[in-house]
Design an enzyme around this catalytic site. Structure first.
Site, PDB file in Angstrom:
ATOM      1  N   PHE A  11      22.820  -5.970  30.832  1.00 49.65           N
ATOM      2  CA  PHE A  11      23.609  -5.775  32.053  1.00 49.65           C
ATOM      3  C   PHE A  11      22.905  -6.359  33.286  1.00 49.65           C
ATOM      4  CE2 PHE A  11      24.249  -2.268  35.391  1.00 49.65           C
ATOM      5  CZ  PHE A  11      25.246  -2.967  36.060  1.00 49.65           C
ATOM      6  N   THR A  35      20.014  -6.780  20.910  1.00 44.63           N
ATOM      7  CA  THR A  35      20.348  -5.485  20.322  1.00 44.63           C
ATOM      8  C   THR A  35      21.835  -5.260  20.594  1.00 44.63           C
ATOM      9  OG1 THR A  35      20.009  -4.256  22.368  1.00 44.63           O
ATOM     10  CG2 THR A  35      18.051  -4.622  20.981  1.00 44.63           C
ATOM     11  N   ALA A  82      14.608  -3.599  27.492  1.00 39.85           N
ATOM     12  CA  ALA A  82      14.321  -2.180  27.234  1.00 39.85           C
ATOM     13  C   ALA A  82      15.506  -1.570  26.497  1.00 39.85           C
ATOM     14  CB  ALA A  82      14.116  -1.433  28.554  1.00 39.85           C
ATOM     15  N   THR A 133      12.730   2.240  36.539  1.00 42.02           N
ATOM     16  CA  THR A 133      13.820   3.115  36.960  1.00 42.02           C
ATOM     17  C   THR A 133      13.308   4.270  37.825  1.00 42.02           C
ATOM     18  OG1 THR A 133      15.363   4.757  36.061  1.00 42.02           O
ATOM     19  CG2 THR A 133      13.505   4.215  34.686  1.00 42.02           C
ATOM     20  N   ASP A 134      14.223   4.849  38.604  1.00 39.49           N
ATOM     21  CA  ASP A 134      13.861   6.050  39.383  1.00 39.49           C
ATOM     22  C   ASP A 134      13.722   7.281  38.489  1.00 39.49           C
ATOM     23  OD1 ASP A 134      16.566   6.424  38.746  1.00 39.49           O
ATOM     24  OD2 ASP A 134      17.211   6.881  40.790  1.00 39.49           O
ATOM     25  N   GLU A 135      14.211   7.181  37.234  1.00 43.02           N
ATOM     26  CA  GLU A 135      14.203   8.365  36.363  1.00 43.02           C
ATOM     27  C   GLU A 135      12.785   8.816  36.000  1.00 43.02           C
ATOM     28  OE1 GLU A 135      17.243   8.483  33.383  1.00 43.02           O
ATOM     29  OE2 GLU A 135      18.486   7.049  34.459  1.00 43.02           O
ATOM     30  N   TYR A 159      13.969   8.553  27.211  1.00 46.68           N
ATOM     31  CA  TYR A 159      14.104   7.262  27.907  1.00 46.68           C
ATOM     32  C   TYR A 159      13.148   7.181  29.086  1.00 46.68           C
ATOM     33  CZ  TYR A 159      15.932   3.972  31.386  1.00 46.68           C
ATOM     34  OH  TYR A 159      16.040   2.980  32.350  1.00 46.68           O
ATOM     35  N   LYS A 163       9.857   4.760  29.764  1.00 46.69           N
ATOM     36  CA  LYS A 163       9.736   3.852  30.897  1.00 46.69           C
ATOM     37  C   LYS A 163       8.488   4.197  31.724  1.00 46.69           C
ATOM     38  CE  LYS A 163      12.129   0.992  32.178  1.00 46.69           C
ATOM     39  NZ  LYS A 163      12.169  -0.471  31.855  1.00 46.69           N
ATOM     40  N   PRO A 214      35.122  11.903  30.222  1.00 44.38           N
ATOM     41  CA  PRO A 214      34.223  13.019  29.945  1.00 44.38           C
ATOM     42  C   PRO A 214      33.193  13.245  31.042  1.00 44.38           C
ATOM     43  CG  PRO A 214      33.658  11.121  28.575  1.00 44.38           C
ATOM     44  CD  PRO A 214      34.777  10.691  29.455  1.00 44.38           C
ATOM     45  N   TYR A 216      29.978  15.464  31.999  1.00 48.02           N
ATOM     46  CA  TYR A 216      28.980  16.365  31.414  1.00 48.02           C
ATOM     47  C   TYR A 216      28.756  17.569  32.341  1.00 48.02           C
ATOM     48  CZ  TYR A 216      27.493  12.362  28.430  1.00 48.02           C
ATOM     49  OH  TYR A 216      27.430  11.308  27.548  1.00 48.02           O
TER      50      TYR A 216
HETATM   51  P1  NAD Z   1      20.718  -3.049  28.919  1.00 48.52           P
HETATM   52  O1  NAD Z   1      20.549  -2.033  27.842  1.00 48.52           O
HETATM   53  O2  NAD Z   1      22.084  -3.426  29.377  1.00 48.52           O
HETATM   54  O3  NAD Z   1      20.008  -4.409  28.472  1.00 48.52           O
HETATM   55  C1  NAD Z   1      18.775  -4.464  27.824  1.00 48.52           C
HETATM   56  C2  NAD Z   1      18.600  -5.852  27.229  1.00 48.52           C
HETATM   57  O4  NAD Z   1      17.299  -5.903  26.613  1.00 48.52           O
HETATM   58  C3  NAD Z   1      19.616  -6.167  26.141  1.00 48.52           C
HETATM   59  O5  NAD Z   1      20.103  -7.484  26.318  1.00 48.52           O
HETATM   60  C4  NAD Z   1      18.818  -6.060  24.847  1.00 48.52           C
HETATM   61  O6  NAD Z   1      19.285  -6.917  23.803  1.00 48.52           O
HETATM   62  C5  NAD Z   1      17.426  -6.457  25.320  1.00 48.52           C
HETATM   63  N1  NAD Z   1      16.356  -5.901  24.479  1.00 48.52           N
HETATM   64  C6  NAD Z   1      16.245  -4.621  24.035  1.00 48.52           C
HETATM   65  N2  NAD Z   1      15.131  -4.495  23.295  1.00 48.52           N
HETATM   66  C7  NAD Z   1      14.525  -5.706  23.295  1.00 48.52           C
HETATM   67  C8  NAD Z   1      13.327  -6.210  22.719  1.00 48.52           C
HETATM   68  N3  NAD Z   1      12.529  -5.421  21.989  1.00 48.52           N
HETATM   69  N4  NAD Z   1      12.987  -7.493  22.934  1.00 48.52           N
HETATM   70  C9  NAD Z   1      13.794  -8.307  23.668  1.00 48.52           C
HETATM   71  N5  NAD Z   1      14.943  -7.889  24.212  1.00 48.52           N
HETATM   72  C10 NAD Z   1      15.305  -6.612  24.038  1.00 48.52           C
HETATM   73  O7  NAD Z   1      19.826  -2.539  30.120  1.00 48.52           O
HETATM   74  P2  NAD Z   1      20.020  -2.747  31.686  1.00 48.52           P
HETATM   75  O8  NAD Z   1      20.878  -1.661  32.224  1.00 48.52           O
HETATM   76  O9  NAD Z   1      20.358  -4.161  31.960  1.00 48.52           O
HETATM   77  O10 NAD Z   1      18.536  -2.447  32.190  1.00 48.52           O
HETATM   78  C11 NAD Z   1      17.580  -3.495  32.309  1.00 48.52           C
HETATM   79  C12 NAD Z   1      16.272  -2.904  32.782  1.00 48.52           C
HETATM   80  O11 NAD Z   1      16.462  -2.261  34.038  1.00 48.52           O
HETATM   81  C13 NAD Z   1      15.708  -1.839  31.836  1.00 48.52           C
HETATM   82  O12 NAD Z   1      14.314  -2.000  31.784  1.00 48.52           O
HETATM   83  C14 NAD Z   1      16.073  -0.519  32.502  1.00 48.52           C
HETATM   84  O13 NAD Z   1      15.140   0.482  32.192  1.00 48.52           O
HETATM   85  C15 NAD Z   1      16.004  -0.901  33.970  1.00 48.52           C
HETATM   86  N6  NAD Z   1      16.877  -0.134  34.876  1.00 48.52           N
HETATM   87  C16 NAD Z   1      18.189   0.056  34.585  1.00 48.52           C
HETATM   88  C17 NAD Z   1      19.005   0.758  35.487  1.00 48.52           C
HETATM   89  C18 NAD Z   1      20.484   0.944  35.230  1.00 48.52           C
HETATM   90  O14 NAD Z   1      21.145   1.649  35.992  1.00 48.52           O
HETATM   91  N7  NAD Z   1      21.073   0.334  34.218  1.00 48.52           N
HETATM   92  C19 NAD Z   1      18.457   1.257  36.659  1.00 48.52           C
HETATM   93  C20 NAD Z   1      17.101   1.042  36.922  1.00 48.52           C
HETATM   94  C21 NAD Z   1      16.327   0.332  36.026  1.00 48.52           C
HETATM   95  P1  TYD Z   2      24.582   7.199  32.722  1.00 47.39           P
HETATM   96  O1  TYD Z   2      25.556   6.160  33.163  1.00 47.39           O
HETATM   97  O2  TYD Z   2      24.386   7.430  31.261  1.00 47.39           O
HETATM   98  O3  TYD Z   2      23.191   6.847  33.442  1.00 47.39           O
HETATM   99  P2  TYD Z   2      21.834   7.746  33.571  1.00 47.39           P
HETATM  100  O4  TYD Z   2      21.819   8.801  32.539  1.00 47.39           O
HETATM  101  O5  TYD Z   2      20.797   6.698  33.373  1.00 47.39           O
HETATM  102  O6  TYD Z   2      21.842   8.308  34.982  1.00 47.39           O
HETATM  103  O7  TYD Z   2      25.002   8.574  33.371  1.00 47.39           O
HETATM  104  C1  TYD Z   2      25.174   8.709  34.777  1.00 47.39           C
HETATM  105  C2  TYD Z   2      25.489  10.163  35.045  1.00 47.39           C
HETATM  106  O8  TYD Z   2      26.786  10.449  34.491  1.00 47.39           O
HETATM  107  C3  TYD Z   2      24.520  11.122  34.372  1.00 47.39           C
HETATM  108  O9  TYD Z   2      24.318  12.236  35.247  1.00 47.39           O
HETATM  109  C4  TYD Z   2      25.252  11.550  33.117  1.00 47.39           C
HETATM  110  C5  TYD Z   2      26.711  11.508  33.526  1.00 47.39           C
HETATM  111  N1  TYD Z   2      27.663  11.165  32.445  1.00 47.39           N
HETATM  112  C6  TYD Z   2      28.813  11.955  32.275  1.00 47.39           C
HETATM  113  O10 TYD Z   2      29.034  12.948  32.997  1.00 47.39           O
HETATM  114  N2  TYD Z   2      29.688  11.609  31.288  1.00 47.39           N
HETATM  115  C7  TYD Z   2      29.490  10.550  30.452  1.00 47.39           C
HETATM  116  O11 TYD Z   2      30.310  10.310  29.542  1.00 47.39           O
HETATM  117  C8  TYD Z   2      28.321   9.727  30.655  1.00 47.39           C
HETATM  118  C9  TYD Z   2      28.056   8.543  29.786  1.00 47.39           C
HETATM  119  C10 TYD Z   2      27.443  10.080  31.676  1.00 47.39           C
END
Ligand code: NAD
Ligand code: TYD
Length: 356
Positions: A11, A35, A82, A133-135, A159, A163, A214, A216
């Site tokens: 993403f 993946t 990741a 991530t902020d998590e 998760y 991280k 849904p 949560y």
């Molecule tokens: P995502 O799950 O959409 O994408 C992860 C990508 O990494 C995928 O294309 C997957 O194929 C690849 N991948 C997984 N394991 C791998 C491996 N061992 N070797 C090579 N490639 C691999 O994740 P995202 O939401 O795009 O997040 C990207 C990064 O940003 C992550 O490190 C995540 O922790 C961090 N992040 C995400 C968010 C969010 O809201 N999505 C917020 C803050 C930080």
């Molecule tokens: P998510 O998009 O899984 O991101 P993160 O867990 O990394 O914050 O979830 C965002 C928020 O939405 C989280 O508080 C969990 C909640 N959530 C629901 O309430 N219903 C759902 O079906 C999902 C996937 C998440």
């Protein structure tokens, strides 16, 4: 000049790669294991671009990564790769340890081997930017101050723990070996090309497909939301001007309870694609059993990156979420293709037994 990006079929990585070539011709090598979350359709428009190379590989595969670094000589590595979904980490933490901890360790070692043999000038210009991530900071109470870079790490899910571990490794490789690292800790992203296991795309697609939305627990968990293109611009900013060894919190100043996010999406859909029966999509909201260990509130203090590097988000939540809903309504082929059989199996497993 070349940069190497990991996880660029996901993403945020996918958005980053697309934005990169919208701004520069500097070559970029995209390394992704593909993946379930990796989708080459996201970056399909780059096929044939002279500066773009895709390599399917695991960040933990030292032989391939070392060879690639040696052959392509990047000036920077940006690590997005990741396992990223909290619910999946609860269901099966093993992959999270493997990629996020062991994989990052192996990547750091491959990069260290390459970096050590660069000339002094190349060495000091090199950057390893780790996207986190902020998590990792844990959960805030209603009156707590937003997460600053100085907050202690208190991860609560497999998760976020994985991280946090990777962030510590990156830090240690800087302090021990001098690797020129930067780390960003960002809040929840939303926007185009988001896999529909996460809240925002799940709700948009379930809504238009007549399925339950849904929520949560009580839906009052708070997240800070950032439009993905703003996250990408923050990463470019930190890569260009971040201080070595420093971490930068990235956020949108958009704290919202989950229920409000879902209601906002329903309101936009009511306007852009009204239901045939004239009722609101909000009628599809369903409260389900909560996620175990569900963090109550995340909030980001993004003043450091603004003060030191001049970065600010361009989108408000209201503008970004409208763009996002519109994108999902327009890109039905992309969404149809990611919703494969394997993904449907996961959805069944995750939501089975959550009904209240
Ligand atoms: P995502 O799950 O959409 O994408 C992860 C990508 O990494 C995928 O294309 C997957 O194929 C690849 N991948 C997984 N394991 C791998 C491996 N061992 N070797 C090579 N490639 C691999 O994740 P995202 O939401 O795009 O997040 C990207 C990064 O940003 C992550 O490190 C995540 O922790 C961090 N992040 C995400 C968010 C969010 O809201 N999505 C917020 C803050 C930080
Ligand atoms: P998510 O998009 O899984 O991101 P993160 O867990 O990394 O914050 O979830 C965002 C928020 O939405 C989280 O508080 C969990 C909640 N959530 C629901 O309430 N219903 C759902 O079906 C999902 C996937 C998440």
């Amino acid at each position: 000049m070349t940069i190497l990006v990991t996880g660029g079929a996901g993403f945020i990585g996918g958005n980053y790669v697309l934005d990169w070539f919208a701004q520069t011709d500097e070559p970029l090598v995209n390394v992704d294991k593909l993946t379930y979350a990796g989708n080459l359709e996201t970056v399909a428009s780059l096929a044939g671009h002279p500066g773009y190379t895709f390599v399917q590989a695991d960040i933990g595969d030292r032989a391939i990564i070392s060879r690639l670094l040696h052959d392509r000589k990047p000036r920077a590595v940006v690590n997005f790769a990741a396992e990223s979904h909290v619910d999946r980490s609860i269901d099966g933490p093993s992959e999270f340890i493997q990629t996020n901890v062991v994989g990052t360790f192996n990547l750091l070692e491959s990069v260290r081997g390459y970096w050590t043999n660069l000339s002094d000038t190349e060495k000091s210009a090199f950057r390893f930017l780790h996207v986190s991530t902020d998590e990792v900071y844990g959960s805030l109470g209603p009156q707590d101050r937003p997460f600053a870079e100085t907050n202690p790490y208190e991860p609560n899910s497999p998760y976020s723990a994985s991280k946090a571990a990777s962030d510590h490794l990156v830090r240690a490789w800087h302090h021990t070996y001098g690797l020129p690292v930067l780390t960003t800790n960002c809040s929840n992203n939303y926007g185009p090309y988001h896999f529909p296991e996460k809240l925002v795309p799940l709700v948009i697609l379930n809504a238009i497909n007549g399925k339950p939305l849904p929520i949560y627990g009580d839906g009052q968990q708070i997240r800070d939301w950032l439009y993905v293109k703003d996250h990408c611009s923050a990463i470019r900013t930190v890569l260009a001007g971040g201080k070595l060894g420093e971490t930068y919190n990235v956020g949108g100043w958009n704290e919202k309870p989950n229920l409000d996010v879902v209601k906002t999406i329903c309101g936009i859909l009511d306007e852009m694609k009204p239901r045939a029966d004239g009722r609101s999509y909000a009628d599809q909201i369903t409260f389900v059993r909560d996620r175990p260990g569900h963090d109550r509130r995340y909030a980001i203090d993004a003043r450091k990156i603004e003060r030191e590097l001049g970065w600010k988000p361009a989108e408000t939540f209201e503008s970004g979420i409208r763009k996002t809903v519109a994108w999902y309504l327009e890109n039905t082929q992309w969404t149809a293709n990611v919703q494969s059989g394997a993904y449907q199996q996961w959805v069944k497993k995750n939501y089975a037994g959550r009904e209240q």
